[in-house]
Design an enzyme around this catalytic site. Structure first.
Site, PDB file in Angstrom:
ATOM      1  N   CYS A  58      32.165 -35.134  35.392  1.00 28.37           N
ATOM      2  CA  CYS A  58      30.915 -35.595  34.796  1.00 28.37           C
ATOM      3  C   CYS A  58      30.448 -34.640  33.706  1.00 28.37           C
ATOM      4  O   CYS A  58      30.335 -33.430  33.928  1.00 28.37           O
ATOM      5  CB  CYS A  58      29.859 -35.716  35.883  1.00 28.37           C
ATOM      6  N   CYS A  61      27.313 -32.686  34.627  1.00 24.12           N
ATOM      7  CA  CYS A  61      27.573 -31.597  35.576  1.00 24.12           C
ATOM      8  C   CYS A  61      28.169 -30.396  34.862  1.00 24.12           C
ATOM      9  O   CYS A  61      27.881 -29.246  35.215  1.00 24.12           O
ATOM     10  CB  CYS A  61      28.522 -32.072  36.674  1.00 24.12           C
ATOM     11  N   TRP A 388      32.781   8.076  30.867  1.00 27.89           N
ATOM     12  CA  TRP A 388      32.004   7.006  30.230  1.00 27.89           C
ATOM     13  C   TRP A 388      30.839   7.601  29.447  1.00 27.89           C
ATOM     14  O   TRP A 388      30.512   7.128  28.348  1.00 27.89           O
ATOM     15  CB  TRP A 388      31.499   6.018  31.287  1.00 27.89           C
ATOM     16  N   HIS A 392      30.168   7.140  25.413  1.00 28.50           N
ATOM     17  CA  HIS A 392      28.913   6.642  24.848  1.00 28.50           C
ATOM     18  C   HIS A 392      28.343   7.633  23.833  1.00 28.50           C
ATOM     19  O   HIS A 392      27.837   7.240  22.781  1.00 28.50           O
ATOM     20  CB  HIS A 392      27.903   6.386  25.963  1.00 28.50           C
ATOM     21  N   LYS A 438      25.694  -0.065  41.746  1.00 30.99           N
ATOM     22  CA  LYS A 438      25.713  -0.630  40.410  1.00 30.99           C
ATOM     23  C   LYS A 438      24.459  -1.489  40.219  1.00 30.99           C
ATOM     24  O   LYS A 438      24.109  -2.302  41.060  1.00 30.99           O
ATOM     25  CB  LYS A 438      26.967  -1.482  40.212  1.00 30.99           C
TER      26      LYS A 438
END
Length: 593
Positions: A58, A61, A388, A392, A438
């Protein structure tokens, strides 16, 4: 009996066969049911269920699937009280069960016509609250408001957890939604009260709504300030309280709520200084990467060598603040780029990192000192967090100085490759820290302007997030506290003439170029239980002295050494041929006689 079944289906529209069976996957934060699992999952369940009956062919949907996934994500913390699920009526195995439930049109709601996330979420709250005590799901918390008779006696009483009281208008849903948001967290209990309860308002001195009043375990109580009176801000604030943590299948040891020792205080220092980035974390990450992680390679060649060269150049050009770390990376970068070899032994890299040449101004501490990246125990956070953070910081530095990598042949993505390669193979599920779960970042307490609500659903203000990241990882926000101090140079001899080593050398930190006094040993974070403390094995100060001259560059030193060796070799050749010539003349003279 089903505690809660919300039916939806579509309005007779053409769909696409390619979408069949793929509208929802196991990656989505919901449960995919079938005829064999529907009744066993929802009948006599300890929680209520919100089930969408849909047809994957559908078109309507397909269009609504993104909204349903967003709803499931928005209420994923409620799953102990109410679960969100789907069942595909287009699957042959589900024909009978869809017929049993009378599913004819797709997608319509038999309970409520408004399909927006906020409306469906409030509908879920209403149904949960309207359950009778006898019919209430086992894990559904009480959502009714408390009165001053129940709440005021709690003031001044000790407890084993926090009690948060949200006072709101009668038509507000914030309090009930926060109660469900904190359902999977221990250490805090959320109750709601109404703005019409005058005795409570007078006792707590509450004048604005919604407001949150917190009762501490030690019997103190206070009115909490929240930057924005939104559900997300209330929930996020309560999750960050000390000792509040997500419920686990295997419970953790209880958190000590009394007076904390110095070591316990240092274990939780990362909670206290989240607004800062610490050069100690960056230096510890580089130390572990260069001396431990990369040291598992006996040699570097090919693509590995290229990536390593790019990473070293990236750090040398973009690491903020200058100082001995930058001097080391610049020396290492120059050395790597000057080598014509396609394969180098890693021990040679370690000799430079450990400053075996004793080059003045070059230093990288050989001790792990996690501050912002400190975990609740050894083996958690630490190194992955520092990598990390380093990435950054380098990214923001490149944004501030976009020409820094010009003419180097290096791009920022190579640094990202190096960082991700170092993290590859680590199972996040095993390294996640239960005391640092997290969560969306930056939190509302760090960046209130980063968070907004649209139609009752949390959204990010991406412009403000970008502005925050540029400020948070900027060189001006780096703290040199806890960084290792480079060793002092030895005092020059009294008769030493003027030269580069005759001047007192300033000490530098990784995050800045200002001179700072040495810290006492008891000011540093103590090692956690089970963690080996590494003493500083960095090189001593001082340059290389050859023929009475001091050299600060390894290249210059090597040139002088090679020059001296060449001279000695030529002198040996000269004397060799001279002696040989004399012997030959002597032999010829004897033959003539």
């Amino acid at each position: 009996m089903l505690r809660l079944v919300l039916w939806s289906a579509l309005w007779l529209a053409l769909g696409w066969a390619r979408a069949a069976g793929r509208l929802y996957t196991e990656e989505d934060p919901l449960v995919i049911l079938s005829s064999s699992s529907l009744k066993s999952a929802v009948t006599n369940s300890s929680s209520a269920w919100l089930v969408q009956f849909f047809s994957s062919w559908c078109g309507h949907c397909v269009q609504y699937s993104s909204t349903w996934k967003a709803l499931a994500q928005d209420v994923k913390e409620w799953r102990r009280a109410v679960g969100v699920a789907v069942l595909d009526c287009a699957q042959e195995e589900n024909f009978d069960v869809c017929k049993e439930f009378g599913i004819k049109l797709y997608p319509t709601f038999k309970v409520g016509a408004d399909r927006e996330i906020q409306s469906v979420r409030q509908l879920m709250v209403n149904i949960l609250q309207n359950h009778t005590k006898l019919d209430r799901p086992d894990h559904c918390p009480p959502l009714e408001p408390y009165s001053w008779v129940d709440l005021l006696p709690l003031l001044g009483q000790r407890s084993d957890r926090y009690t948060a009281i949200i006072i709101e208008e009668p038509e507000s849903y914030v309090g009930r939604e926060v109660i469900l948001d904190l359902l999977q967290y221990s250490g805090v209990e959320v109750r709601r009260a109404l703005s019409s309860d005058r005795p409570l308002l007078d006792a707590l001195n509450i004048t604005t709504f919604p407001s949150i009043y917190l009762l501490h375990p030690n019997a103190t109580h206070t009115h909490l300030h929240v930057q924005k009176t939104l559900r997300f801000f209330f929930s996020s604030l309560l999750r960050t309280l000390p000792g509040v943590q997500r419920r686990l299948k295997r419970p953790l040891k209880p958190v000590h709520t009394g007076s904390v020792s110095r070591r316990d205080h240092q274990r939780t220092c990362s909670c206290l200084y989240r607004a800062k980035v610490y050069t100690a974390d960056l230096e510890s990450g580089l130390h572990y990467l260069l001396r431990v992680e990369m040291a598992t390679h006996s040699s570097l060649e090919g693509e590995e060598l290229k990536i390593f060269k790019d990473f070293v150049t990236l750090v040398a050009k973009l690491y903020p603040g200058g100082g001995p770390v930058v001097k080391l990376m610049e020396t290492l970068s120059d050395w790597l780029l000057s080598l014509p070899l396609q394969r180098i032994p890693y021990q040679a890299v370690l000799d430079l990192v450990d400053n075996k040449m004793r080059i003045s101004g070059v230093f990288l501490g050989a001790e792990l000192r996690w501050v912002g990246c400190q975990g609740s125990r050894a083996g958690l956070r630490g190194y992955p967090c520092s990598l990390w953070t380093l990435f950054h910081v380098l990214t923001v530095q490149h944004d501030a100085a976009p020409t820094a990598l010009d003419n180097t042949g290096t791009h920022t993505h190579t640094g990202q490759v190096a960082v991700i390669a170092a993290l590859r193979g680590r199972r996040r599920s095993l390294s996640d820290d239960p005391l640092f779960p997290k969560a969306p970042w930056p939190s509302p307490s760090l960046c209130p302007s980063c968070h907004e609500e649209k139609n009752g659903v949390h959204v990010w203000n991406h412009d403000n997030v970008l502005l925050f990241l540029r400020q948070h990882y900027a060189a001006s926000n780096l703290s040199p506290r806890y960084s290792l101090t480079p060793p002092r140079l030895p005092a020059p001899p009294p008769d030493a003439g003027p030269g580069p080593t005759s001047r007192p050398r300033e000490e530098h930190r990784g995050g800045g170029g200002k001179k700072e006094p040495d810290r006492k040993a008891d000011e540093w974070p103590q090692p956690r239980p089970g963690e080996e403390r590494r003493e500083v094995v960095g090189p001593g100060g001082g340059g290389v002295w050859i023929l009475g001259l001091g050299f600060d560059s390894v290249d210059m030193s090597l040139c002088v050494v090679l020059y001296v060796c060449s001279c000695l070799f030529l002198m040996l050749l000269f004397f060799f041929f001279k002696v040989r010539s004399r012997r030959r003349k002597l032999r010829n003279s004897r033959l003539h006689v």
